[in-house]
Design a protein around this motif. Structure first.
Motif: not given
Length: 334
Positions: A1-28
């Motif tokens: 392959m001659t291309y790279s892969l990168s990611l875009l993230d929005k830190s979604p908050i799933l139903e029943g969870e907090t923003a803290v959990a969403a941001l921890q998931r982004t960090t992971s």
């Protein structure tokens, strides 16, 4: 392959969870992306959306830079019409001084939220003196290029600190006009294919980028999801829909639900509006099938790098998809 892969993230908050959990998931997720060999990890900017913990990507970027070692981290993107170009330049010069050679500055011009949020962000703006997006870009470019010790009289403010290497600059858009603006300024151009996957729109925009002097290989943002079987991937993505809102003044944008569309129209003071349910283009299948589609896009358009987004509804399964796409040879994404 001659291309790279990168990611875009929005830190979604799933139903029943907090923003803290969403941001921890982004960090992971960013730490996993680094282990897997992804090149960049970008953070989106959204305002007044209770399901997204992403109003200040530059703040989250600083946090993630401190918790990773190699992967480039940046914004996809800072919504420049809301802000002072000088302050944006200062912020990203500071980030690039904290983590030299690892900071990306992606710029967008969408409002990134409902009209009341936009009004609150621009409360000190004088509408009669509102500069064009191109003028804001030029001002930002000038501040980022400020030398550490300019000789002679000082004609404008300087954006200190001066990092060892300026942040890498990207303009995000889905039109030939955005592509032209990037090409004329020597910026990278990222076509927002996760919002508009029409091959013709990609083609005309990349042609405009090249005509305007853009010499860097283009990037393409795509919506993609991989699962162990094609049946599983298709069953999880086939019901994904977006709502295309068109106001009576001709403004149009994509939203996640009819309720969001109605609220946007109300806040905008629209006398009338219409909505259309659309099925967005998602590259879905086994990792081999998704990579074959990426291969085809690379061959057709000369894409140097794909920035992979995942529908919010699939957040809980995203890490598995990202791992599958990296494959057994992480170097393919490095």
């Amino acid at each position: 392959m001659t291309y790279s892969l990168s990611l875009l993230d929005k830190s979604p908050i799933l139903e029943g969870e907090t923003a803290v959990a969403a941001l921890q998931r982004t960090t992971s997720l960013v730490q996993a992306a680094e282990r897997l060999g992804y090149r960049r990890f970008w953070l989106a900017e959204h305002h007044d959306f209770p399901g997204l913990a992403s109003p200040a990507p530059e703040v989250l970027a600083a946090y993630l830079l401190a918790r990773t070692q190699r992967i480039r981290i940046g914004t996809g993107g800072v919504l420049l019409p809301h802000y002072s170009p000088y302050k944006v330049a200062e912020t990203f010069n500071l980030l690039a001084s904290l983590a030299p050679g690892r900071v990306d500055l992606g710029i967008g011009k969408a409002p990134g939220g409902l009209p009341l949020a936009t009004k609150a962000l621009r409360v000190l703006h004088d509408p009669a003196r509102s500069p064009s997006f191109e003028a804001l870009l030029d001002e930002l470019d000038g501040f980022l290029a400020t030398p550490p010790e300019a000789p002679g009289p000082q004609e404008k403010a300087r954006a200190f600190p001066v990092p060892p290497a300026t942040p890498e600059r990207f303009l995000l858009g889905a039109s030939p006009d955005s592509a032209r603006q990037a090409g004329e300024r020597g910026w990278h151009f990222v076509f927002a294919g996760h919002h508009n996957g029409d091959p013709k729109a990609i083609e005309v925009s990349l042609e405009a980028y090249a005509r305007a002097g853009g010499s860097a290989a283009p990037l393409l943002a795509v919506a993609a999801f991989a699962a162990p079987t094609a049946e599983e991937a298709l069953s999880l993505t086939e019901n994904h829909r977006v709502i295309r809102l068109t106001l009576d003044d001709g403004q149009n944008l994509n939203l996640g639900s009819e309720e969001q569309a109605a609220e946007y129209a109300r806040q905008a003071g629209a006398a009338a509006y219409r909505t259309e349910i659309r099925k967005p283009h998602i590259l879905a299948g086994t990792p081999e099938q998704v990579r074959r589609e990426l291969d085809a896009l690379h061959a057709r358009f000369g894409i140097a790098e794909f920035v992979i987004d995942t529908p919010v509804a699939l957040t809980a399964r995203r890490l598995a998809s990202v791992t599958l796409l990296a494959g057994e040879a992480p170097a393919l994404a490095a």
